[in-house]
Design an enzyme around this catalytic site. Structure first.
Site, PDB file in Angstrom:
ATOM      1  N   GLU A   1     -12.216  -0.196  10.288  1.00  0.00           N
ATOM      2  CA  GLU A   1     -10.958   0.605  10.592  1.00  0.00           C
ATOM      3  C   GLU A   1     -10.454   1.573   9.460  1.00  0.00           C
ATOM      4  O   GLU A   1     -10.316   1.036   8.404  1.00  0.00           O
ATOM      5  CB  GLU A   1      -9.732  -0.317  11.097  1.00  0.00           C
ATOM      6  CG  GLU A   1      -9.808  -0.722  12.333  1.00  0.00           C
ATOM      7  CD  GLU A   1      -8.525  -1.488  12.928  1.00  0.00           C
ATOM      8  OE1 GLU A   1      -8.536  -1.771  14.059  1.00  0.00           O
ATOM      9  OE2 GLU A   1      -7.461  -1.343  12.376  1.00  0.00           O
TER      10      GLU A   1
ATOM     11  N   ARG B   1     -15.349  -8.170  16.087  1.00  0.00           N
ATOM     12  CA  ARG B   1     -15.864  -8.369  17.559  1.00  0.00           C
ATOM     13  C   ARG B   1     -16.100  -7.145  18.271  1.00  0.00           C
ATOM     14  O   ARG B   1     -16.297  -6.125  17.543  1.00  0.00           O
ATOM     15  CB  ARG B   1     -14.429  -8.844  18.124  1.00  0.00           C
ATOM     16  CG  ARG B   1     -13.391  -7.945  18.154  1.00  0.00           C
ATOM     17  CD  ARG B   1     -12.250  -8.003  18.727  1.00  0.00           C
ATOM     18  NE  ARG B   1     -11.292  -6.756  18.995  1.00  0.00           N
ATOM     19  CZ  ARG B   1     -10.526  -6.521  18.052  1.00  0.00           C
ATOM     20  NH1 ARG B   1     -10.089  -7.345  17.228  1.00  0.00           N
ATOM     21  NH2 ARG B   1      -9.555  -5.366  18.054  1.00  0.00           N
TER      22      ARG B   1
ATOM     23  N   ASN C   1     -12.714  -5.218  12.033  1.00  0.00           N
ATOM     24  CA  ASN C   1     -12.684  -6.268  13.424  1.00  0.00           C
ATOM     25  C   ASN C   1     -14.016  -6.691  13.532  1.00  0.00           C
ATOM     26  O   ASN C   1     -15.125  -6.073  13.537  1.00  0.00           O
ATOM     27  CB  ASN C   1     -12.085  -5.306  14.548  1.00  0.00           C
ATOM     28  CG  ASN C   1     -10.813  -4.721  14.334  1.00  0.00           C
ATOM     29  OD1 ASN C   1      -9.867  -5.334  13.797  1.00  0.00           O
ATOM     30  ND2 ASN C   1     -10.643  -3.768  14.670  1.00  0.00           N
TER      31      ASN C   1
ATOM     32  N   HIS D   1      -6.166   7.452  13.319  1.00  0.00           N
ATOM     33  CA  HIS D   1      -6.876   6.259  13.210  1.00  0.00           C
ATOM     34  C   HIS D   1      -8.447   6.292  13.596  1.00  0.00           C
ATOM     35  O   HIS D   1      -8.690   6.553  14.825  1.00  0.00           O
ATOM     36  CB  HIS D   1      -5.977   5.050  14.131  1.00  0.00           C
ATOM     37  CG  HIS D   1      -6.931   3.857  14.267  1.00  0.00           C
ATOM     38  ND1 HIS D   1      -6.135   2.517  14.619  1.00  0.00           N
ATOM     39  CD2 HIS D   1      -8.098   3.307  13.785  1.00  0.00           C
ATOM     40  CE1 HIS D   1      -7.005   1.601  14.286  1.00  0.00           C
ATOM     41  NE2 HIS D   1      -8.205   1.964  14.192  1.00  0.00           N
TER      42      HIS D   1
ATOM     43  N   GLU E   1       0.778  -1.117  -0.106  1.00  0.00           N
ATOM     44  CA  GLU E   1      -0.056  -0.022   0.133  1.00  0.00           C
ATOM     45  C   GLU E   1       0.896   1.219   0.006  1.00  0.00           C
ATOM     46  O   GLU E   1       1.873   1.241   0.582  1.00  0.00           O
ATOM     47  CB  GLU E   1      -1.021  -0.045   1.396  1.00  0.00           C
ATOM     48  CG  GLU E   1      -2.134  -0.896   1.413  1.00  0.00           C
ATOM     49  CD  GLU E   1      -2.808  -0.832   2.580  1.00  0.00           C
ATOM     50  OE1 GLU E   1      -2.229  -0.247   3.299  1.00  0.00           O
ATOM     51  OE2 GLU E   1      -3.844  -1.296   2.563  1.00  0.00           O
TER      52      GLU E   1
ATOM     53  N   ARG F   1      -7.270   3.700  29.132  1.00  0.00           N
ATOM     54  CA  ARG F   1      -7.168   2.382  29.465  1.00  0.00           C
ATOM     55  C   ARG F   1      -6.129   2.441  30.684  1.00  0.00           C
ATOM     56  O   ARG F   1      -5.005   2.933  30.547  1.00  0.00           O
ATOM     57  CB  ARG F   1      -6.508   1.481  28.293  1.00  0.00           C
ATOM     58  CG  ARG F   1      -7.338   1.263  27.153  1.00  0.00           C
ATOM     59  CD  ARG F   1      -6.942   0.526  26.220  1.00  0.00           C
ATOM     60  NE  ARG F   1      -7.945   0.447  24.948  1.00  0.00           N
ATOM     61  CZ  ARG F   1      -7.469  -0.542  23.983  1.00  0.00           C
ATOM     62  NH1 ARG F   1      -6.883  -1.514  24.071  1.00  0.00           N
ATOM     63  NH2 ARG F   1      -8.396  -0.366  22.993  1.00  0.00           N
TER      64      ARG F   1
HETATM   65  C1  MV4 Z   1      -0.675   1.839   7.482  1.00  0.00           C
HETATM   66  C2  MV4 Z   1      -0.114   3.024   8.004  1.00  0.00           C
HETATM   67  C3  MV4 Z   1       0.063   3.847   6.960  1.00  0.00           C
HETATM   68  N1  MV4 Z   1      -0.043   3.639   5.661  1.00  0.00           N
HETATM   69  N2  MV4 Z   1      -0.996   1.575   6.138  1.00  0.00           N
HETATM   70  C4  MV4 Z   1      -0.937  -0.480  11.777  1.00  0.00           C
HETATM   71  C5  MV4 Z   1      -1.800  -1.358  12.338  1.00  0.00           C
HETATM   72  C6  MV4 Z   1      -2.653  -1.719  11.451  1.00  0.00           C
HETATM   73  N3  MV4 Z   1      -3.858  -1.941  11.528  1.00  0.00           N
HETATM   74  C7  MV4 Z   1      -2.443  -0.739  10.246  1.00  0.00           C
HETATM   75  N4  MV4 Z   1      -1.475   0.049  10.474  1.00  0.00           N
HETATM   76  C8  MV4 Z   1      -1.017   0.768   9.748  1.00  0.00           C
HETATM   77  N5  MV4 Z   1      -1.081   0.843   8.272  1.00  0.00           N
HETATM   78  C9  MV4 Z   1      -0.629   2.618   5.268  1.00  0.00           C
HETATM   79  N6  MV4 Z   1      -0.857   2.226   4.044  1.00  0.00           N
HETATM   80  C10 MV4 Z   1       0.222   3.173   9.191  1.00  0.00           C
HETATM   81  C11 MV4 Z   1      -0.374   2.035  10.331  1.00  0.00           C
HETATM   82  C12 MV4 Z   1       0.183   2.364  11.817  1.00  0.00           C
HETATM   83  C13 MV4 Z   1      -0.765   2.800  12.655  1.00  0.00           C
HETATM   84  C14 MV4 Z   1      -2.333   2.625  12.156  1.00  0.00           C
HETATM   85  C15 MV4 Z   1      -3.134   2.689  13.138  1.00  0.00           C
HETATM   86  C16 MV4 Z   1      -2.842   2.917  14.329  1.00  0.00           C
HETATM   87  C17 MV4 Z   1      -1.817   2.994  14.777  1.00  0.00           C
HETATM   88  C18 MV4 Z   1      -0.563   2.799  13.680  1.00  0.00           C
HETATM   89  C19 MV4 Z   1       0.683   2.974  14.275  1.00  0.00           C
HETATM   90  C20 MV4 Z   1       1.708   2.780  13.384  1.00  0.00           C
HETATM   91  C21 MV4 Z   1       1.431   2.433  11.924  1.00  0.00           C
END
Ligand code: MV4
Length: 448
Positions: free
Chosen positions: A275, A291, A289, A208, A200, A337
């Site tokens: 998400e 759940r 998710n 987030h 990606e 938390r």
């Molecule tokens: C990403 C990203 C940046 N760009 N995808 C980390 C957890 C997983 N659910 C997906 N994640 C990420 N995906 C792209 N294309 C950065 C993260 C990421 C992140 C995402 C959500 C919450 C915290 C995070 C911490 C570091 C990296």
């Protein structure tokens, strides 16, 4: 409606399910490891059964032990909580094969969303906006270089069997794609037994944002707005809030409708979370998710619904108790938390709780299985309490959080409580101005 539900979990979430059962006139069965014989969920449930020794693999993750516990107690349905067996498609198949009801989505929907490539392709086909990237898996280095060049650097290589931050590798430039691809593949093979990866575009400073959805399994679904869960450390969320400080009503309605429609078309049953990364006003789907989540209470607070009650109703074949028109956020809610961890390194800190006092008053909810004299066992997650506050607006919720934190007493073990006092003093937090990187940057600064 079910007469008796078995709760295949422990701690505050097991207690949360016991409470919903009691309000619905349903008997609850707690299961526990030998380490949890004195746990609050065991005391609060109507019945309790020991299912094995302390390691979770031999107790809370033991499928034969849990199925046997249902047969012994006559429980008709299983609530999995979060973690443990909550997103295990094979477990759900076994539950169904034993003529028991899993309180959650079908094994097919769990399996579909557990494979991140399938999840993304499914969501894209349903009109959900996704991060630009490879369409499906990337088979070899040649293909990886080509796709990365096409998307443009930086890119991120992710394991299809990963999720929640496990099995990801960043490539900032073309010089880094070979090592990122190869490492991601071999780590994915070792960790998940599945080497398949996808690529990606890497988003540099997103939030987030996750959308709470709920389906009735018959083609009807609603959304319950968003939670901003950007404040995290090493993929462990620390503070969550709803509404998201960056999301306005029109944006919420637009992305919410897309999510609810997707979930309706899937015929999805029960609670789910879609998400997204959110950057420069755009949503990019990353994972779903299947759940109930740890942070569900912030949604319950601002939407005024009982999500566990709703899960149980839908699993029993009843319709949703609300329509989309009846749902809207009111005020603001924040969850923190509280973990039994020692700052500044967040080292797990189990042991005996000498004194425990939960805060109270207007707009305060504390979900915890702690009590004075309780010994926190070292075998499980270090979450010991969730403090959820709500107010008419975000400033009121923040003031209430500060007040409630002042009231809490947890003596005997160290906890992450001091972190929240520090966060409340930060102008960025007061303004709601943070991304997924904010907390780690903050903790990396000397003095914290
Ligand atoms: C990403 C990203 C940046 N760009 N995808 C980390 C957890 C997983 N659910 C997906 N994640 C990420 N995906 C792209 N294309 C950065 C993260 C990421 C992140 C995402 C959500 C919450 C915290 C995070 C911490 C570091 C990296």
């Amino acid at each position: 409606m079910f007469r008796k539900i078995l709760i295949a979990n422990r701690g505050e979430i097991a207690l949360r399910v016991v409470r919903a059962c009691r309000e619905m006139g349903i008997r609850s069965v707690a299961v526990h490891s030998t380490a949890d014989a004195d746990a609050m969920h065991v005391r609060m449930a109507d019945e309790a059964l020991c299912i094995g020794p302390p390691p979770a693999t031999d107790s809370y993750l033991s499928i034969p032990a849990i199925i046997s516990a249902c047969e012994i107690t006559g429980a008709e349905a299983i609530h999995p909580g979060y973690g443990f067996l909550s997103e295990n498609a094979s477990f759900v198949r076994i539950v169904e094969d034993h003529a028991l009801t899993f309180i959650g989505p079908s094994s097919e929907h769990i399996r579909m969303m557990g494979d991140k490539i399938t999840a993304k392709e499914t969501m894209r086909a349903l009109g959900v906006p996704c991060v630009p990237g490879s369409d499906g898996g990337v088979a070899d280095l040649e293909a990886a270089r080509g796709i990365a060049a096409e998307i443009g650097y930086p890119v991120i290589v992710k394991a299809t069997a990963g999720g929640g931050g496990r099995g990801m590798k960043l490539a900032r430039t073309a010089g880094e794609i070979d090592i990122a691809f190869q490492t991601a593949r071999s780590e994915a093979k070792a960790a998940f037994g599945n080497a398949e990866v996808y690529i990606e575009k890497y988003l540099g400073r997103p939030r987030h944002i996750e959308i709470q959805v709920f389906g009735d399994g018959k083609g009807n679904a609603v959304h319950l707005g968003e939670r901003d869960c950007s404040l995290q450390r090493r993929h462990q969320k620390v503070l969550e809030e709803s509404p998201g400080p960056a999301i306005d009503a029109a944006t919420r309605a637009r992305i919410g409708a897309i999510c609810a429609e997707a979930v309706a078309k899937l015929g999805y049953a029960g609670a789910g979370t879609i998400e997204f990364l959110y950057e420069d006003g755009e949503f990019y789907f990353i994972e779903m998710n299947t759940r109930l989540q740890v942070e569900h209470p912030v949604t319950e607070a601002v939407y005024g619904v009982d999500l566990v009650r709703e899960q149980i109703r839908v699993a029993a074949g009843l319709p949703l108790s609300f329509t989309q028109d009846e749902l809207g956020p009111q005020g603001h809610a924040i969850e923190v938390r509280i973990n039994a961890e020692r700052l500044p390194n967040f080292a797990p800190c189990p042991g005996k709780v000498k004194t425990f006092h939960a805060p109270g008053g207007l707009g305060v909810r504390m979900d915890s299985a702690l009590y004075g004299g309780y010994v926190i066992p070292p075998y499980y997650d270090s979450l010991i309490a969730k403090l959820i506050v709500q107010g008419r607006d975000r400033p009121e919720a923040l003031a209430r959080l500060r007040r409630a934190l002042d009231e809490i007493i947890i003596d005997g073990v160290e906890s992450t409580l001091p972190l929240f006092e520090m966060l409340l003093d930060e102008p960025d937090i007061q303004r709601g101005d943070y991304t997924i990187h904010w907390l780690e940057r903050f903790l990396g600064q000397p003095g914290h």
